[in-house]
Design an enzyme around this catalytic site. Structure first.
Site, PDB file in Angstrom:
ATOM      1  N   SER A   1      12.026  22.822  27.635  1.00 50.24           N
ATOM      2  CA  SER A   1      11.118  22.929  28.768  1.00 50.24           C
ATOM      3  C   SER A   1       9.765  23.411  28.279  1.00 50.24           C
ATOM      4  O   SER A   1       9.686  24.191  27.318  1.00 50.24           O
ATOM      5  CB  SER A   1      11.661  23.929  29.804  1.00 50.24           C
ATOM      6  OG  SER A   1      10.712  24.176  30.829  1.00 50.24           O
TER       7      SER A   1
ATOM      8  N   TYR B   1      14.747  32.205  31.951  1.00 53.06           N
ATOM      9  CA  TYR B   1      14.762  30.750  31.749  1.00 53.06           C
ATOM     10  C   TYR B   1      13.890  30.379  30.550  1.00 53.06           C
ATOM     11  O   TYR B   1      14.302  29.604  29.680  1.00 53.06           O
ATOM     12  CB  TYR B   1      14.259  30.039  33.011  1.00 53.06           C
ATOM     13  CG  TYR B   1      14.300  28.536  32.900  1.00 53.06           C
ATOM     14  CD1 TYR B   1      15.505  27.850  32.987  1.00 53.06           C
ATOM     15  CD2 TYR B   1      13.133  27.795  32.700  1.00 53.06           C
ATOM     16  CE1 TYR B   1      15.546  26.460  32.878  1.00 53.06           C
ATOM     17  CE2 TYR B   1      13.169  26.415  32.599  1.00 53.06           C
ATOM     18  CZ  TYR B   1      14.374  25.754  32.687  1.00 53.06           C
ATOM     19  OH  TYR B   1      14.426  24.389  32.569  1.00 53.06           O
TER      20      TYR B   1
END
Length: 269
Positions: free
Chosen positions: A131, A144
């Site tokens: 990501s 995250y």
């Protein structure tokens, strides 16, 4: 040219489903995975099989079944992942462990499972879906960011370790795309009276808006297909809106405090 056998974790929806559908249309033999196969009795785009990335025996069985049927696995795409939001101070530690188990340990288990077969067949490709958030510590998304950043570093290390086996290892780092990730994301509750209450609630609303207005996940599928057909793909492959990708350039060239100020302004913190 012989059709490539592709193994995608988290293939039942979102980015994984888009990748699998696109690669199938390009002539690949695709096996996608899901934890709950019974929820998809009429799944059509490609073959869906049972696998839980937190269960090593489940991984071994799925990999063995595909190898028994196809004789090889040419491409592993580690896509399965979950989201998590919350103040670092207030996020329950059991939830932190869960997200690392899925987003970090799961891909490691998968890579360990396919590498012996890839060595045996003389090559292969591993593509880790990380990501853009993994390149920076984002407020209220720190865990995250940490899982995806850690997977990116493992990608860098592993590609050097396995280069002599004909195995390429790379990552694709999506920005915000319109998927259902928000539905499965763990949200630490916004606690009444918390020191973080207002800022966290405000940031959470912004995160959900960004996902809902995100790009078409087929952009990620196109990037994956391009990498699959490169002999020497780059290790880092961000995919997303111009400003999201440009933020990575800014992080490399700006002083830390200046970049931090940009993030603070973006999140209105």
């Amino acid at each position: 040219m012989e059709s490539k056998v592709v193994f995608i974790t988290g293939g039942s929806s979102g980015i994984g489903k888009s990748i699998g559908t696109f690669l199938t249309n390009k002539g690949c033999k695709v096996y996608g995975t899901t934890r709950n196969l019974e929820n998809y009795p009429d799944f059509e785009p490609f073959t869906l099989i049972q696998l839980d990335v937190k269960d090593v025996e489940s991984i071994k069985k799925a990999v063995s079944d595909v190898v028994s049927k196809e004789g090889r696995i040419d491409v592993l795409i580690n896509n399965a992942g979950v989201g998590i939001t919350g103040p670092i101070e207030e996020t329950p530690h059991e939830e932190i462990l869960k997200v690392f188990e899925t987003n970090f340990h799961g891909p490691i288990h998968m890579m360990k499972a396919v590498l012996p077969q890839m060595r045996k067949q003389g090559g292969g490709a591993i593509i880790n879906i990380t990501s853009i958030a993994g390149y920076m510590g984002l407020p209220f998304r720190g865990f995250y960011s940490a899982t995806k950043g850690a997977l990116g570093l493992i990608t860098e290390a592993l590609r050097m370790e396995v280069k002599d086996f004909g195995v390429t290892v790379t990552n694709v780092a999506p920005g915000d795309f319109a998927t259902n990730i928000a539905a499965g994301r763990y949200h630490a509750p916004v606690l009444d009276g918390s020191a973080y209450e207002d800022k966290y609630a405000q940031t959470l609303d912004g995160i959900n808006v960004d996902v809902d207005s995100g790009g078409d996940p087929m952009q990620v599928a196109h990037a994956v297909y391009k990498i699959m057909n490169q002999k020497a793909p780059k290790v880092h492959n961000p995919v997303g809106a111009f400003l999201q990708k440009f933020s990575l350039c800014l992080k490399r060239i700006l002083p830390d405090k200046v970049y931090e100020k940009l993030l603070l302004n973006h999140y209105k913190l």
